[in-house]
Write a protein that holds these residues in place. Structure first.
Motif, mmCIF file in Angstrom:
data_model
loop_
_atom_site.group_PDB
_atom_site.id
_atom_site.type_symbol
_atom_site.label_atom_id
_atom_site.label_comp_id
_atom_site.label_asym_id
_atom_site.label_seq_id
_atom_site.Cartn_x
_atom_site.Cartn_y
_atom_site.Cartn_z
ATOM 1 N N TYR A 110 0.837 -1.205 0.000
ATOM 2 C CA TYR A 110 0.000 0.000 0.000
ATOM 3 C C TYR A 110 0.873 1.258 0.000
ATOM 4 O O TYR A 110 0.636 2.199 -0.767
ATOM 5 C CB TYR A 110 -0.892 -0.032 1.236
ATOM 6 C CG TYR A 110 -1.912 1.073 1.313
ATOM 7 C CD1 TYR A 110 -3.196 0.888 0.801
ATOM 8 C CD2 TYR A 110 -1.609 2.284 1.905
ATOM 9 C CE1 TYR A 110 -4.153 1.897 0.885
ATOM 10 C CE2 TYR A 110 -2.554 3.298 1.991
ATOM 11 C CZ TYR A 110 -3.821 3.093 1.486
ATOM 12 O OH TYR A 110 -4.749 4.093 1.565
ATOM 13 N N ASP A 111 1.897 1.258 0.855
ATOM 14 C CA ASP A 111 2.796 2.409 0.944
ATOM 15 C C ASP A 111 3.539 2.623 -0.370
ATOM 16 O O ASP A 111 3.725 3.768 -0.822
ATOM 17 C CB ASP A 111 3.792 2.196 2.089
ATOM 18 C CG ASP A 111 4.701 3.396 2.302
ATOM 19 O OD1 ASP A 111 4.174 4.490 2.582
ATOM 20 O OD2 ASP A 111 5.927 3.249 2.194
ATOM 21 N N GLY A 112 3.957 1.538 -1.003
ATOM 22 C CA GLY A 112 4.675 1.643 -2.265
ATOM 23 C C GLY A 112 3.819 2.237 -3.369
ATOM 24 O O GLY A 112 4.269 3.119 -4.117
ATOM 25 N N PHE A 113 2.578 1.771 -3.466
ATOM 26 C CA PHE A 113 1.676 2.337 -4.468
ATOM 27 C C PHE A 113 1.418 3.813 -4.176
ATOM 28 O O PHE A 113 1.366 4.639 -5.085
ATOM 29 C CB PHE A 113 0.352 1.570 -4.496
ATOM 30 C CG PHE A 113 0.351 0.375 -5.400
ATOM 31 C CD1 PHE A 113 0.333 0.535 -6.769
ATOM 32 C CD2 PHE A 113 0.379 -0.907 -4.879
ATOM 33 C CE1 PHE A 113 0.328 -0.564 -7.620
ATOM 34 C CE2 PHE A 113 0.374 -2.014 -5.713
ATOM 35 C CZ PHE A 113 0.353 -1.845 -7.088
ATOM 36 N N GLY A 114 1.256 4.149 -2.902
ATOM 37 C CA GLY A 114 1.000 5.533 -2.532
ATOM 38 C C GLY A 114 2.128 6.451 -2.943
ATOM 39 O O GLY A 114 1.908 7.529 -3.513
ATOM 40 N N LYS A 115 3.361 6.035 -2.674
ATOM 41 C CA LYS A 115 4.517 6.861 -3.054
ATOM 42 C C LYS A 115 4.648 6.958 -4.570
ATOM 43 O O LYS A 115 5.036 8.002 -5.110
ATOM 44 C CB LYS A 115 5.789 6.286 -2.438
ATOM 45 C CG LYS A 115 5.871 6.478 -0.924
ATOM 46 C CD LYS A 115 7.175 5.934 -0.362
ATOM 47 C CE LYS A 115 7.268 6.191 1.135
ATOM 48 N NZ LYS A 115 8.522 5.655 1.712
ATOM 49 N N GLY A 116 4.329 5.856 -5.254
ATOM 50 C CA GLY A 116 4.379 5.891 -6.710
ATOM 51 C C GLY A 116 3.395 6.895 -7.287
ATOM 52 O O GLY A 116 3.745 7.699 -8.163
ATOM 53 N N TRP A 117 2.167 6.887 -6.784
ATOM 54 C CA TRP A 117 1.171 7.845 -7.273
ATOM 55 C C TRP A 117 1.548 9.272 -6.913
ATOM 56 O O TRP A 117 1.294 10.202 -7.691
ATOM 57 C CB TRP A 117 -0.215 7.503 -6.737
ATOM 58 C CG TRP A 117 -0.863 6.345 -7.407
ATOM 59 C CD1 TRP A 117 -1.318 5.188 -6.840
ATOM 60 C CD2 TRP A 117 -1.150 6.228 -8.813
ATOM 61 N NE1 TRP A 117 -1.846 4.364 -7.799
ATOM 62 C CE2 TRP A 117 -1.763 4.969 -9.009
ATOM 63 C CE3 TRP A 117 -0.934 7.060 -9.911
ATOM 64 C CZ2 TRP A 117 -2.166 4.539 -10.276
ATOM 65 C CZ3 TRP A 117 -1.334 6.622 -11.180
ATOM 66 C CH2 TRP A 117 -1.945 5.371 -11.349
ATOM 67 N N ASP A 118 2.146 9.472 -5.748
ATOM 68 C CA ASP A 118 2.610 10.823 -5.390
ATOM 69 C C ASP A 118 3.580 11.346 -6.437
ATOM 70 O O ASP A 118 3.516 12.513 -6.844
ATOM 71 C CB ASP A 118 3.284 10.815 -4.018
ATOM 72 C CG ASP A 118 2.304 10.667 -2.867
ATOM 73 O OD1 ASP A 118 1.099 10.918 -3.066
ATOM 74 O OD2 ASP A 118 2.752 10.291 -1.764
ATOM 75 N N MET A 119 4.500 10.485 -6.876
ATOM 76 C CA MET A 119 5.471 10.900 -7.875
ATOM 77 C C MET A 119 4.791 11.214 -9.208
ATOM 78 O O MET A 119 5.042 12.258 -9.827
ATOM 79 C CB MET A 119 6.526 9.809 -8.084
ATOM 80 C CG MET A 119 7.580 10.175 -9.135
ATOM 81 S SD MET A 119 8.767 8.846 -9.468
ATOM 82 C CE MET A 119 7.746 7.720 -10.425
ATOM 83 N N PHE A 120 3.916 10.321 -9.667
ATOM 84 C CA PHE A 120 3.296 10.524 -10.967
ATOM 85 C C PHE A 120 2.358 11.731 -10.973
ATOM 86 O O PHE A 120 2.314 12.478 -11.960
ATOM 87 C CB PHE A 120 2.561 9.254 -11.396
ATOM 88 C CG PHE A 120 3.485 8.111 -11.727
ATOM 89 C CD1 PHE A 120 4.471 8.254 -12.703
ATOM 90 C CD2 PHE A 120 3.385 6.901 -11.066
ATOM 91 C CE1 PHE A 120 5.334 7.213 -13.015
ATOM 92 C CE2 PHE A 120 4.238 5.851 -11.362
ATOM 93 C CZ PHE A 120 5.211 6.000 -12.339
ATOM 94 N N LEU A 121 1.618 11.950 -9.902
ATOM 95 C CA LEU A 121 0.756 13.128 -9.838
ATOM 96 C C LEU A 121 1.580 14.406 -9.756
ATOM 97 O O LEU A 121 1.171 15.450 -10.268
ATOM 98 C CB LEU A 121 -0.206 13.016 -8.658
ATOM 99 C CG LEU A 121 -1.251 11.900 -8.780
ATOM 100 C CD1 LEU A 121 -2.095 11.823 -7.515
ATOM 101 C CD2 LEU A 121 -2.144 12.111 -10.000
ATOM 102 N N HIS A 122 2.747 14.337 -9.110
ATOM 103 C CA HIS A 122 3.679 15.470 -9.117
ATOM 104 C C HIS A 122 4.127 15.762 -10.551
ATOM 105 O O HIS A 122 4.246 16.934 -10.956
ATOM 106 C CB HIS A 122 4.884 15.137 -8.237
ATOM 107 C CG HIS A 122 5.875 16.246 -8.116
ATOM 108 N ND1 HIS A 122 5.814 17.209 -7.140
ATOM 109 C CD2 HIS A 122 6.972 16.552 -8.862
ATOM 110 C CE1 HIS A 122 6.815 18.060 -7.274
ATOM 111 N NE2 HIS A 122 7.539 17.681 -8.311
ATOM 112 N N ASN A 123 4.365 14.690 -11.331
ATOM 113 C CA ASN A 123 4.711 14.865 -12.739
ATOM 114 C C ASN A 123 3.599 15.601 -13.480
ATOM 115 O O ASN A 123 3.864 16.506 -14.288
ATOM 116 C CB ASN A 123 4.934 13.511 -13.414
ATOM 117 C CG ASN A 123 6.160 12.778 -12.928
ATOM 118 O OD1 ASN A 123 7.019 13.343 -12.261
ATOM 119 N ND2 ASN A 123 6.241 11.504 -13.252
#
Length: 248
Positions: A113-126
């Protein structure tokens, strides 16, 4: 705990609802900020680099407002879904909400869950960065991924050593990966196993994933001509050397 869990994210974007809708409802739009997407035999396929891809379908669609993608789950289980909701705001901005569901239980649930969350944070930042700095420009994606049995901290030390630096958020850098062009810009993303650089023409992202024993790099080039095939091969070779999986 319920085995079907939901992860929710929200971001306000300096863009119109129509612009955001195009960015989350088409393969070309998703490629602007996520990973390369394309239509394949009626499905939408996402390329995560190194031969790793994920295919899914549009399950629900309300043009201009809502789209739900689904990817197959384990045998006999419902699919994992990703829902995007678009809502315009006064002043010309738009709120994008993302809800990912269909997670399953297991000992590594919290890490997953934490890994997916951090991944989405990065992509939404993009995505936010795209609308702020590069809106309207087409993208060329370069993605490379490798797998390793080495601990994440060991891989990260190798990665930053081979880049020629382990900079802090906001720092201006000139990274020098062997065999590739230097990366010059400002650090706009930083975490324990994450480094992001905003350059004159796009973004460069580096990430290590302890849970999946994976290391990856993703590059976005906006409005410039880039030989995607040769650049991808060069970065994949760089990642393979980093992980010790270089082909003879």
């Amino acid at each position: 705990m319920d085995e079907h869990r939901r992860l929710a994210k929200e971001v306000e974007l300096a863009a119109t609802p129509e612009q955001v809708w195009q960015a989350i409802s088409t393969p070309e739009g998703m490629s602007l900020w996520f990973v390369p997407h394309e239509h394949t035999d009626g499905e939408i396929e996402a390329d995560f680099g190194g031969g790793n891809s994920q295919a899914g379908r549009v399950l629900e669609r309300e043009p201009g407002r809502r789209v739900v993608y689904g990817a197959p789950g384990p045998d006999g289980e419902p699919p994992m879904t990703i829902e995007f909701l678009v809502e315009g705001r006064e002043g010309g901005t738009t709120v994008l909400r993302l809800v990912q569901s269909g997670f399953f239980g297991g000992d590594d649930w919290e890490d997953e869950y934490d890994g997916f969350g951090k991944g989405w944070d990065m992509f939404l930042h993009n995505l936010a960065g795209y609308f702020r700095y590069f809106a309207g420009l087409p993208v060329t994606n370069v993605v490379a991924t490798g797998f390793t049995t080495l601990p994440g901290e060991t891989v990260w030390a190798r990665l930053t050593g081979r880049l020629g630096g382990d900079p802090a958020l906001g720092e201006r850098v000139r990274l020098t990966p062997e065999g590739l062009e230097p990366i010059e810009g400002v650090v706009d993303l930083r975490d324990r196993l994450l480094l992001g650089i905003r350059t004159e023409h796009g973004f460069s992202r580096f990430m290590a994933d302890d849970l999946h024993h994976m290391v990856s790099t993703t590059h976005y080039f906006y409005g410039v001509t880039v030989d995607r095939e040769s650049r991808t091969a060069a970065w994949q070779s760089w990642i393979d050397r980093l992980t010790g999986n270089e082909k003879p």
